[in-house]
Design a protein around this motif. Structure first.
Motif, PDB file in Angstrom:
ATOM      1  N   GLU A  83       0.865  -1.174   0.000  1.00 60.65           N
ATOM      2  CA  GLU A  83       0.000   0.000   0.000  1.00 60.65           C
ATOM      3  C   GLU A  83       0.905   1.228   0.000  1.00 60.65           C
ATOM      4  OE1 GLU A  83      -3.267   1.934  -0.516  1.00 60.65           O
ATOM      5  OE2 GLU A  83      -3.399  -0.218  -0.154  1.00 60.65           O
ATOM      6  N   GLU A  84       0.994   1.895  -1.141  1.00 60.54           N
ATOM      7  CA  GLU A  84       1.924   3.014  -1.307  1.00 60.54           C
ATOM      8  C   GLU A  84       1.603   4.187  -0.376  1.00 60.54           C
ATOM      9  OE1 GLU A  84       4.640   3.410  -3.193  1.00 60.54           O
ATOM     10  OE2 GLU A  84       4.545   1.432  -4.096  1.00 60.54           O
ATOM     11  N   SER A  85       0.336   4.491  -0.186  1.00 58.40           N
ATOM     12  CA  SER A  85      -0.030   5.671   0.611  1.00 58.40           C
ATOM     13  C   SER A  85       0.371   5.530   2.078  1.00 58.40           C
ATOM     14  CB  SER A  85      -1.528   5.961   0.493  1.00 58.40           C
ATOM     15  OG  SER A  85      -2.263   4.848   0.954  1.00 58.40           O
ATOM     16  N   THR A  86       0.217   4.334   2.642  1.00 59.63           N
ATOM     17  CA  THR A  86       0.566   4.130   4.044  1.00 59.63           C
ATOM     18  C   THR A  86       1.912   3.428   4.219  1.00 59.63           C
ATOM     19  OG1 THR A  86      -0.625   2.026   4.088  1.00 59.63           O
ATOM     20  CG2 THR A  86      -1.851   4.004   4.739  1.00 59.63           C
ATOM     21  N   ARG A  87       2.518   3.012   3.104  1.00 56.35           N
ATOM     22  CA  ARG A  87       3.807   2.319   3.107  1.00 56.35           C
ATOM     23  C   ARG A  87       3.783   1.087   4.008  1.00 56.35           C
ATOM     24  NH1 ARG A  87       8.216   4.911   0.992  1.00 56.35           N
ATOM     25  NH2 ARG A  87       9.556   3.894   2.511  1.00 56.35           N
ATOM     26  N   THR A  88       2.709   0.294   3.863  1.00 54.39           N
ATOM     27  CA  THR A  88       2.573  -0.935   4.636  1.00 54.39           C
ATOM     28  C   THR A  88       2.345  -2.109   3.688  1.00 54.39           C
ATOM     29  OG1 THR A  88       0.200  -0.583   4.914  1.00 54.39           O
ATOM     30  CG2 THR A  88       1.639   0.218   6.668  1.00 54.39           C
TER      31      THR A  88
END
Length: 106
Positions: A83-88
Motif C-alpha cells: 500500500e503506497e499511501s501508508t507504506r505498509t
C-alpha cells in the motif's frame, strides 16, 4: 579503439577480494582486460528485463502448473500488496478465490 591490454586497476584478475567476497572490477567490469570494443568508458549493456513471474516458462509444463496451482498465490490463497499511501504490506485474498473466476489458475 585500442588493442586489448591487461586492466591496470585489477592487474587482469577481473576483480578484487574482500575476505571471501569477490567484487568485479569497476574499470574493466570483470573482464580482466580493456581496449578493443570494451573501452573503459563503455559499460556493458544492461541485462534484458526478465518476464513477470506469472509468465515464467514453468507454467508451460502441465505437471508443474498442476502442482503449483494458481500463478499468483501458488496455492496460498493470499497475495502480498504494498500500500503506497501508508507504506505498509497488506495481505489480500487472491483473485483465484473469487466465486466463478478460474482465470488465475488457468
Amino acid at each position: 579503439m585500442s588493442d586489448p591490454i591487461t586492466c591496470p586497476d585489477c592487474d587482469g584478475e577481473g576483480g578484487h577480494r574482500l575476505g571471501r567476497l569477490r567484487i568485479a572490477c569497476r574499470f574493466c567490469y570483470g573482464r580482466g582486460w580493456v581496449g578493443a570494443e570494451h573501452e573503459p568508458a563503455e559499460p556493458p549493456p544492461p541485462p534484458a528485463e526478465p518476464p513477470p513471474a506469472w509468465e515464467h516458462r514453468i507454467w508451460s509444463d502441465s505437471a508443474a502448473a498442476a502442482v503449483l496451482g494458481c500463478r499468483y498465490c501458488l496455492g496460498s490463497k493470499t497475495v502480498a500488496h504494498l500500500e503506497e499511501s501508508t507504506r505498509t504490506l497488506v495481505m489480500t485474498p487472491c483473485r483465484c478465490q473469487a466465486p466463478g473466476d478460474l482465470s488465475a489458475s488457468a
